[in-house]
Scaffold this active site. Structure first.
Site, mmCIF file in Angstrom:
data_model
loop_
_atom_site.group_PDB
_atom_site.id
_atom_site.type_symbol
_atom_site.label_atom_id
_atom_site.label_comp_id
_atom_site.label_asym_id
_atom_site.label_seq_id
_atom_site.Cartn_x
_atom_site.Cartn_y
_atom_site.Cartn_z
ATOM 1 N N ILE A 285 2.548 3.140 2.509
ATOM 2 C CA ILE A 285 1.737 2.664 1.380
ATOM 3 C C ILE A 285 0.334 2.293 1.820
ATOM 4 O O ILE A 285 -0.605 2.284 1.022
ATOM 5 C CB ILE A 285 2.434 1.457 0.716
ATOM 6 C CG1 ILE A 285 1.854 1.177 -0.677
ATOM 7 C CG2 ILE A 285 2.380 0.214 1.627
ATOM 8 C CD1 ILE A 285 2.695 0.219 -1.501
ATOM 9 N N LYS A 286 0.157 2.023 3.123
ATOM 10 C CA LYS A 286 -1.137 1.568 3.628
ATOM 11 C C LYS A 286 -2.188 2.680 3.645
ATOM 12 O O LYS A 286 -3.374 2.406 3.808
ATOM 13 C CB LYS A 286 -0.981 0.969 5.023
ATOM 14 C CG LYS A 286 -0.058 -0.245 5.072
ATOM 15 C CD LYS A 286 -0.612 -1.423 4.305
ATOM 16 C CE LYS A 286 0.229 -2.672 4.538
ATOM 17 N NZ LYS A 286 -0.323 -3.867 3.922
#
Length: 325
Positions: free
Chosen positions: A43-44
């Protein structure tokens, strides 16, 4: 011809997958948002690209500059995608509890990795926060990203992850469950979702050794709550600016052992090779299952891929050494 111009254009629009076996005794619908489908497998990727874009617009990062960040690994990879695309050099600081896979992947992407002790306070000169800050002062034309206090972090999820979840559930989501590390994911998603429906419940998953749950419930920052833990990517010994506690309805703590065992169950029972914090989020939901009603639609954010934990959670010797199995 069908193609994208560069790897960063593949970020976002990750799938929702129904959890079936683990939740077979729960009547509500449990969906996992699989962020491992991003090109950097976490998700980063979303925030790495957005934070660099914001820094350029504010003239904080200039041509030939050096990106510096303190990270558990995944944000470093998201930033590395942006650095490669735009020609920046990059240095990250990481606590020594992080998996060797994360370190090796970052090095493969051209990132200089500096390992710091885990078991020190946040304000200790040797902490990964302090070392990153010092380097940003010493190195000319450098930018310390600081994902914890950089509000471009939660803005990214307000603009992308939250709207995706709303669209994918046709606005029927009743609960969002997410591990809380920097706080950007849960806060950004909550900002968007509660604008759409203020009744949506936001559940934050914390770990033992972190200050979040007690701070949320009492307003007290209790240093006695802080100690070393093995779960990667969630919990903090600081209060980042990205966390908006008013938007989080409750916190649930999950033990290192329960997080690790649930991570393995996701692979074995659902075919989802997920990261350590994904197991924590799933375990947290199972601890709270009695709060769910038949027609509820709960979305669990699963931040990264299990390939980053092959030497730890998915390794029998490591699990035995921790007395988890």
């Amino acid at each position: 011809m069908e193609y994208v111009k560069n790897i960063t254009e593949l970020v976002g629009n990750t799938p929702l997958v129904k959890i079936n076996s683990i939740t077979k005794n729960i009547e509500s619908t449990i969906l996992a948002k699989l962020e491992s489908y991003n090109p950097g497998h976490s998700i980063k990727d979303r925030i790495g690209i957005q934070m660099i874009k914001d820094a350029e617009e504010k003239k904080l990062l200039k041509k030939g500059g050096v990106i510096i960040e303190s990270t558990s690994g995944n944000t470093g990879m998201g930033l590395a995608l942006a650095a490669i695309k735009k020609g920046y050099k990059m240095i990250v600081t990481m606590p020594d509890k992080m998996s060797i896979e994360k370190i090796d992947i970052l090095k493969a992407m051209g990132v200089k990795v500096i390992i710091t002790p885990t078991n020190v306070t946040a304000d200790n000169p040797q902490s990964y926060y302090s070392v990153a800050k010092r380097l940003s002062i010493e190195i000319k034309n450098s930018f310390y990203v600081n994902q914890y206090d950089n509000l471009a972090n939660r803005k990214t999820h307000y603009k992308t992850t939250g709207p995706e979840i709303w669209r994918q559930t046709d606005g029927k989501i009743t609960h969002l469950i997410a591990g809380v590390g920097t706080g950007g994911t849960i806060t950004g998603c909550a900002m968007f979702l509660k604008e759409k429906n203020s009744n949506i419940q936001i559940w934050g998953i914390d770990t033992y050794g972190s200050v979040y749950k007690k701070f949320h419930e009492t307003g007290v920052f209790d240093k006695d709550e802080i100690y070393s833990y093995t779960t990667e990517g969630i919990g903090e010994d600081i209060i980042p600016k990205n966390v908006d506690f008013k938007l989080i309805d409750l916190f649930e703590k999950v033990t290192d052992k329960d997080a690790a065992i649930m991570t393995r169950r996701l692979a074995k029972e659902e075919g989802i090779l997920a990261g350590n914090s994904c197991g924590a989020a799933m375990a947290g939901l199972m601890q709270l299952k009695d709060k769910l009603k038949k027609n509820d639609i709960a979305v669990i954010i699963m931040p990264d891929h299990g390939s980053r934990y092959l030497g730890k959670v998915y390794n029998d010797s490591w699990m035995k050494k921790q007395n988890f199995i």
